[in-house]
Structures are given as C-alpha cells and as structure tokens.
Design a protein around this motif. Structure first.
Motif, PDB file in Angstrom:
ATOM      1  N   ASP A 181      10.063 -25.633   8.643  1.00  0.00           N
ATOM      2  CA  ASP A 181      11.356 -25.550   9.323  1.00  0.00           C
ATOM      3  C   ASP A 181      12.422 -25.241   8.277  1.00  0.00           C
ATOM      4  O   ASP A 181      12.758 -26.088   7.436  1.00  0.00           O
ATOM      5  CB  ASP A 181      11.645 -26.878  10.028  1.00  0.00           C
ATOM      6  CG  ASP A 181      12.990 -26.867  10.758  1.00  0.00           C
ATOM      7  OD1 ASP A 181      13.708 -25.832  10.701  1.00  0.00           O
ATOM      8  OD2 ASP A 181      13.328 -27.892  11.383  1.00  0.00           O
ATOM      9  N   LEU A 182      12.974 -24.046   8.309  1.00  0.00           N
ATOM     10  CA  LEU A 182      13.928 -23.634   7.281  1.00  0.00           C
ATOM     11  C   LEU A 182      15.252 -24.382   7.392  1.00  0.00           C
ATOM     12  O   LEU A 182      16.057 -24.377   6.456  1.00  0.00           O
ATOM     13  CB  LEU A 182      14.174 -22.127   7.358  1.00  0.00           C
ATOM     14  CG  LEU A 182      12.943 -21.245   7.096  1.00  0.00           C
ATOM     15  CD1 LEU A 182      13.322 -19.773   7.090  1.00  0.00           C
ATOM     16  CD2 LEU A 182      12.253 -21.619   5.784  1.00  0.00           C
ATOM     17  N   ASN A 183      15.480 -25.043   8.523  1.00  0.00           N
ATOM     18  CA  ASN A 183      16.688 -25.872   8.668  1.00  0.00           C
ATOM     19  C   ASN A 183      16.492 -27.289   8.125  1.00  0.00           C
ATOM     20  O   ASN A 183      17.445 -28.050   8.005  1.00  0.00           O
ATOM     21  CB  ASN A 183      17.106 -25.951  10.145  1.00  0.00           C
ATOM     22  CG  ASN A 183      17.584 -24.606  10.659  1.00  0.00           C
ATOM     23  OD1 ASN A 183      18.374 -23.936   9.995  1.00  0.00           O
ATOM     24  ND2 ASN A 183      17.089 -24.204  11.820  1.00  0.00           N
ATOM     25  N   ASN A 184      15.233 -27.602   7.829  1.00  0.00           N
ATOM     26  CA  ASN A 184      14.937 -28.941   7.317  1.00  0.00           C
ATOM     27  C   ASN A 184      13.728 -28.855   6.388  1.00  0.00           C
ATOM     28  O   ASN A 184      12.649 -29.351   6.686  1.00  0.00           O
ATOM     29  CB  ASN A 184      14.659 -29.900   8.489  1.00  0.00           C
ATOM     30  CG  ASN A 184      14.515 -31.339   8.019  1.00  0.00           C
ATOM     31  OD1 ASN A 184      15.029 -31.721   6.970  1.00  0.00           O
ATOM     32  ND2 ASN A 184      13.784 -32.131   8.781  1.00  0.00           N
ATOM     33  N   VAL A 185      13.921 -28.203   5.250  1.00  0.00           N
ATOM     34  CA  VAL A 185      12.812 -27.937   4.324  1.00  0.00           C
ATOM     35  C   VAL A 185      12.426 -29.225   3.605  1.00  0.00           C
ATOM     36  O   VAL A 185      13.271 -29.865   2.966  1.00  0.00           O
ATOM     37  CB  VAL A 185      13.211 -26.852   3.300  1.00  0.00           C
ATOM     38  CG1 VAL A 185      12.067 -26.609   2.319  1.00  0.00           C
ATOM     39  CG2 VAL A 185      13.581 -25.564   4.012  1.00  0.00           C
ATOM     40  N   LYS A 190      10.495 -34.486  -7.052  1.00  0.00           N
ATOM     41  CA  LYS A 190      11.189 -33.694  -8.072  1.00  0.00           C
ATOM     42  C   LYS A 190      12.262 -32.781  -7.472  1.00  0.00           C
ATOM     43  O   LYS A 190      12.915 -32.024  -8.182  1.00  0.00           O
ATOM     44  CB  LYS A 190      10.182 -32.836  -8.837  1.00  0.00           C
ATOM     45  CG  LYS A 190       9.179 -33.642  -9.661  1.00  0.00           C
ATOM     46  CD  LYS A 190       8.223 -32.699 -10.398  1.00  0.00           C
ATOM     47  CE  LYS A 190       7.216 -33.481 -11.236  1.00  0.00           C
ATOM     48  NZ  LYS A 190       6.247 -32.582 -11.907  1.00  0.00           N
ATOM     49  N   GLY A 191      12.413 -32.850  -6.154  1.00  0.00           N
ATOM     50  CA  GLY A 191      13.412 -32.011  -5.491  1.00  0.00           C
ATOM     51  C   GLY A 191      12.917 -30.599  -5.207  1.00  0.00           C
ATOM     52  O   GLY A 191      13.685 -29.740  -4.783  1.00  0.00           O
ATOM     53  N   GLN A 192      11.607 -30.377  -5.417  1.00  0.00           N
ATOM     54  CA  GLN A 192      11.029 -29.050  -5.137  1.00  0.00           C
ATOM     55  C   GLN A 192      10.503 -29.007  -3.704  1.00  0.00           C
ATOM     56  O   GLN A 192      10.223 -30.049  -3.097  1.00  0.00           O
ATOM     57  CB  GLN A 192       9.888 -28.758  -6.120  1.00  0.00           C
ATOM     58  CG  GLN A 192      10.314 -28.782  -7.582  1.00  0.00           C
ATOM     59  CD  GLN A 192       9.118 -28.887  -8.518  1.00  0.00           C
ATOM     60  OE1 GLN A 192       8.101 -29.492  -8.192  1.00  0.00           O
ATOM     61  NE2 GLN A 192       9.257 -28.302  -9.705  1.00  0.00           N
ATOM     62  N   VAL A 193      10.358 -27.792  -3.178  1.00  0.00           N
ATOM     63  CA  VAL A 193       9.835 -27.648  -1.819  1.00  0.00           C
ATOM     64  C   VAL A 193       8.417 -28.206  -1.756  1.00  0.00           C
ATOM     65  O   VAL A 193       7.569 -27.909  -2.609  1.00  0.00           O
ATOM     66  CB  VAL A 193       9.831 -26.156  -1.394  1.00  0.00           C
ATOM     67  CG1 VAL A 193       9.195 -25.995  -0.016  1.00  0.00           C
ATOM     68  CG2 VAL A 193      11.242 -25.599  -1.395  1.00  0.00           C
TER      69      VAL A 193
END
Length: 467
Positions: A181-185, A190-193
C-alpha cells in the motif's frame, strides 16, 4: 448472386481479371466525378490499395455518402483489368456493405500529410496510415526471421523472467514491482521499506535484461536465445531510447569473443537480407517517401565485411579527427564511454561501413565481462551502424570465479541476489559469450525511421504510458 470468399488485398492484386471477388477493408480515399466514384481500399495486408470503381447510378446516394475516409466497408464485384496507372487490376463494384461509418470531421487522420509528433498523440489510430502499416509489417517479418535464424542454428528459445530481484546492468534504473500500500508503506526498525509483506517477500523489479538467466541456460543447453520485453527506468527523452523495448539476447557456451563477433555479423546481415527480400514493397515505400538512401544502405550492410576495431584505436582516430578540426559535443579521451556522435563518426565518416568496436576499458563496462591480459580492458564488443550508432552490445563473459568475485567486490555490488549467478562459475564453469540486440534499434535501421517511438506500436517514454 453467391457471395465469394473474402480475399485479402495483397492476394487480389496478384489475381487474373474476370472473377467475382469480395474485398473488405478501410477507405483510404474517395474521389470521382458526377457518374463514377473511385475508392482506394486497404486492409493492412500490403502497402498497396485496391481501387474500387463505383457506378453512382447503381447505388443509393445515402449509401455512397457514408463511404468516407476511414470508413470500413465490404465490396463484392468483378475483378477487371485496370485502365488507370498504378495497379494491374481493380474491382467493378456490384454490392457494397458498410460495417463502420467514420465521421470525416472528427477522424484524426486526414488526407494531408501529418507530422510524426502529431501521430504519436493519436497512436491508437496511426497504425492505419501507410507509414505505420509498413513499419509494423516489417516489424512482424523481423520477429519471425529472428526465431527462424536461431532455430535453424539449433539454439533453444529460453523464456527468462520479466520480474526479477537482480539488476543485470548494475545501474539501478529499474521499475519496482510491488503490491504494498503506497499510502501506508511498512518500515523496519532501521526505517527502511519492509518488503517481507510484499507479494514476493523481497524487493523486485521489471527486468533490464534476460542475460544473466540466459547464461544459466547456455551453461546447460549449449546455445540459447531470449526474445522479450525489457524495461529501463532511465529518464531519457532522446530519439533512441524507450522505457519499454524488446531485446534479443543469445548466449553461447564455448564461444570466444571472435565467435561472438562472427555470429553477430552473420545474424544482422541475415535480418537485413530478410527485410529486403520479404518486405521490399514496404521498404521501398519508406525509401521513396522519407529516406532515398535507405535501400542502398541496407544493401551496403549485406555486401560489406564489418570493420573490427579495438577501442584504443578508435579513440586515436577520434582524437586525430579533433586535431583536424572535427568538433564533438562530448570530449574524446581514453577511458570515456563513446557517445552516439563518436560512434557515427567512425561508421559514417571514417570507415563508411559498420564497425565492431572491441576491448573497452573495464571501468566503463559491466562486471560480467572477461578481463584481458592487460588488466585494463575487457573483451566487450559493440556493433556500430550508420545513422543510429550502437545496435548490438555484447562480450565474452568472465569464466573465472576468482576474477568475477573480485570484480563484484570492486564495484561494491550486493552479492545477495547474485549467488545463483556465481554458481555458474563454481560448478563446471566454461568459456561463453553473448550479446544483446535492441529490436527497436534494428527496426530504426531497417525502416529508416529517425525516432524509436515510431517503430513500436505503443511507445513507453518518460511521462507517457497511454493505452
């Protein structure tokens, strides 16, 4: 009267007069006088139209008024000898059926010549023009010839993945494939996807090349080729680049760089010869309308031996040209990647024939290319053609596990998604080579078109993904 079986225009134009026929197609033009109308009908099977001669007194005026440029019709009539020039036969209409009307005020393709820029804005209609009909018929024949060539040499057609986790070129210009979901990735600590919840459980992209997987096939089946779409997220708006294009990539076990060059030269000569033999009418139309040197250029490729030139020698020639007053937009020096203007100078001005440039500096080439003894260059090859520059890129592949791993480390590439590829050197490594031919680059050369957007039905370029 009994309805004849429909015959395509291409075949109708070869038939002897005196028979009843059924033709179906789209109206290119309608002209005439008070008593007779002349309709140019085309069904896409050939660049040529068949002329329909209509006695206006034998047809309702309401019907004739609906036969406008772009309308789709079926015509039953007698094939007769043509009294006019330009065609041997024409059809004397007995019955006409309108399948689809076309409002002449709204139809985007008018009789007058329109620019390629305009036609790109109506790409869903441009296939109905003579030019794009010719280009797409040539494209079709070239695709068939590619399969024919490799099949005749015993190559295996291998389907490599379009969705991949590896970057063959190492340039990072890839389109990501995700169901997140690109609105809630989701993010990790570590803050990475966090791709663990994605469809494939890892980061994936559309392929830039099937080469690495092709090498797996070559080291098992001997000789393979791929032919499929590839994708580059390169923000380039030149007449030579697309974001989605087709690539032909053969990979051959036990081929060295010389074998590779021999195959590339033979392959491209075969394709050009096929274009001239199987698509001559379409090629001649493009030659006569846009580029009157096209046919001579095509024969020039078939009838000449390609120059084989080391990169270092090529740089010397270019530097000498600069000393003698030639100006290039991009500077020339050993170690730089040659630009199209440099490639075209070598081909068009200096040698006046195709050139295969070899032994490039390793620092400007991909990690998988075999290193030469000098430690500075690799066994790469680029086939350079007039008008377009590079048409084929390839190399002998690095067969040494040690050297391949060293090069991957030098370039600080992630090995995570490459271990499967490195296995080909761990387990039964063999000398092997391969190359890639951009299908649309080939078509640029064969058709004489000047913009790559005009040799693919639906071009994908930055900010453009219509249809």
């Amino acid at each position: 009267m009994e309805t004849p079986v429909r015959t395509k225009v291409k075949e109708l134009l070869k038939k002897e007069p005196g028979i009843d026929v059924l033709a179906k197609g789209w109206v290119r033009t309608k002209r005439g006088n008070k008593g007779i109308a002349f309709i140019a009908l085309n069904d896409g099977s050939t660049i040529n139209n068949i002329q329909i001669v209509v006695d206006k007194n034998a047809f309702a005026e309401d019907l004739l008024s609906k036969i406008t440029t772009g309308a789709c019709i079926g015509v039953i009539g007698t094939l007769v000898e043509s009294v006019g020039s330009g065609q041997a036969v024409e059809i004397q209409a007995k019955r006409i059926e309108i399948y689809g009307e076309c409002d002449p005020m709204k139809f985007p393709l008018q009789k007058k010549d329109t620019s390629f820029e305009y036609l790109r804005t109506v790409a869903h209609m441009r296939m109905r023009t003579n030019t794009f009909g010719a280009v797409l018929r040539i494209r079709n024949q070239m695709a068939f010839a590619i399969h024919e060539y490799f099949h005749g040499k015993g190559f295996v057609y291998l389907n490599t993945p379009l969705i991949t986790a590896s970057d063959c070129e190492g340039a990072g210009q890839m389109f990501q494939v995700t169901t997140l979901d690109l609105n809630n990735v989701p993010k990790n600590k570590k803050g990475q996807v966090d791709f663990s919840g994605d469809f494939f459980g890892k980061q994936t992209s559309l392929t830039v090349s099937g080469q690495l997987e092709g090498e797996l096939g070559a080291t098992a089946l001997g000789e393979i080729y791929t032919f499929g779409p590839t994708f580059r997220a390169e923000n380039s708006n030149t007449p030579r680049h697309l974001a989605e294009f087709w690539m032909i990539e053969p990979e051959m076990a036990f081929y060295d760089i010389k074998d590779n060059m021999d195959l590339a030269e033979d392959f491209i000569k075969y394709l050009v010869k096929c274009a001239l033999e199987r698509c001559y009418e379409d090629v001649k139309f493009l030659n006569d309308k846009y580029d009157d040197s096209l046919i001579d250029r095509l024969y020039g490729v078939i009838d000449t031996e390609f120059v084989r030139l080391p990169y270092t020698e090529g740089i010397k020639i270019l530097e000498e040209a600069v000393k003698n007053g030639t100006t290039f937009e991009y500077p020339v020096a050993w170690g730089v990647d040659l630009q199209s203007e440099h490639e075209r100078y070598l081909v068009e001005k200096h040698f006046q024939k195709p050139v295969i440039l070899t032994d490039y500096p390793k620092d400007i080439k991909a990690f998988y290319m075999k290193q030469n003894e000098d430690g500075k260059t690799v066994r790469a090859m680029d086939v350079l053609f007039p008008k377009i520059g590079e048409i084929i890129g390839g190399s002998e592949r690095e067969a040494s596990l040690e050297k391949l791993e060293q090069r991957i480390d030098e370039l600080e590439m992630s090995r995570k998604n490459l271990e499967w590829y490195i296995d080909t050197r761990r387990f039964g490594s063999c000398p092997h080579s391969g190359f890639g031919l951009g299908f649309e680059r080939l078509l640029l050369f064969v058709t004489g078109m000047t913009n790559i957007r005009d040799v693919i039905p639906f071009p994908r370029t930055p900010k453009n993904a219509e249809y």
